[in-house]
Motif scaffolding. Structure first.
Motif, PDB file in Angstrom:
ATOM      1  N   ILE A   2       0.860  -1.285   0.092  1.00 22.43           N
ATOM      2  CA  ILE A   2      -0.027   0.131  -0.196  1.00 22.43           C
ATOM      3  C   ILE A   2       0.887   1.241  -0.068  1.00 22.43           C
ATOM      4  CG2 ILE A   2      -2.026   1.253   1.264  1.00 22.43           C
ATOM      5  CD1 ILE A   2      -2.698  -1.561   0.036  1.00 22.43           C
ATOM      6  N   GLY A  30      -7.656  -1.081  -7.238  1.00 25.75           N
ATOM      7  CA  GLY A  30      -6.580  -0.911  -6.538  1.00 25.75           C
ATOM      8  C   GLY A  30      -6.322   0.431  -5.827  1.00 25.75           C
ATOM      9  N   TYR A  47      -3.243   3.624  -2.531  1.00 22.50           N
ATOM     10  CA  TYR A  47      -3.432   2.687  -3.617  1.00 22.50           C
ATOM     11  C   TYR A  47      -2.343   1.363  -3.291  1.00 22.50           C
ATOM     12  CZ  TYR A  47       0.461   4.423  -5.944  1.00 22.50           C
ATOM     13  OH  TYR A  47       1.958   4.526  -6.238  1.00 22.50           O
ATOM     14  N   ASP A  48      -3.003   0.502  -3.767  1.00 22.36           N
ATOM     15  CA  ASP A  48      -2.309  -1.059  -3.683  1.00 22.36           C
ATOM     16  C   ASP A  48      -1.409  -1.256  -5.049  1.00 22.36           C
ATOM     17  OD1 ASP A  48      -1.345  -3.745  -3.945  1.00 22.36           O
ATOM     18  OD2 ASP A  48      -3.528  -4.398  -3.149  1.00 22.36           O
TER      19      ASP A  48
END
Length: 69
Positions: A2, A30, A47-48
């Motif tokens: 993350i 995401g 965000y991922d």
């Protein structure tokens, strides 16, 4: 993993612009959270990195008609 980033975004003039950017970014798989503040010319994104990239986020903002600095 993350990641969190704050981008300088110009061209946002009102709450509608904030909503436009927020909606488009939230549609990306995401993206976990978005906060756009037109007065500060800032967009915060969490965000991922395994699902999306910073380039995708920037391209989405640009595609919505705003400039990422």
């Amino acid at each position: 993993m993350i990641e969190s980033i704050v981008l300088t975004v110009t061209g946002m003039k009102c709450g509608g612009c904030e909503s436009n950017v927020t909606g488009k970014l939230n549609a990306i798989d995401g993206v976990i959270s978005v906060k756009a503040v037109f007065k500060d010319e800032a967009v915060s994104v969490e965000y991922d990195t395994e699902k999306t990239t910073l380039d995708t986020i920037k391209d989405t903002i640009t595609g919505a008609g705003f400039l990422v600095k």
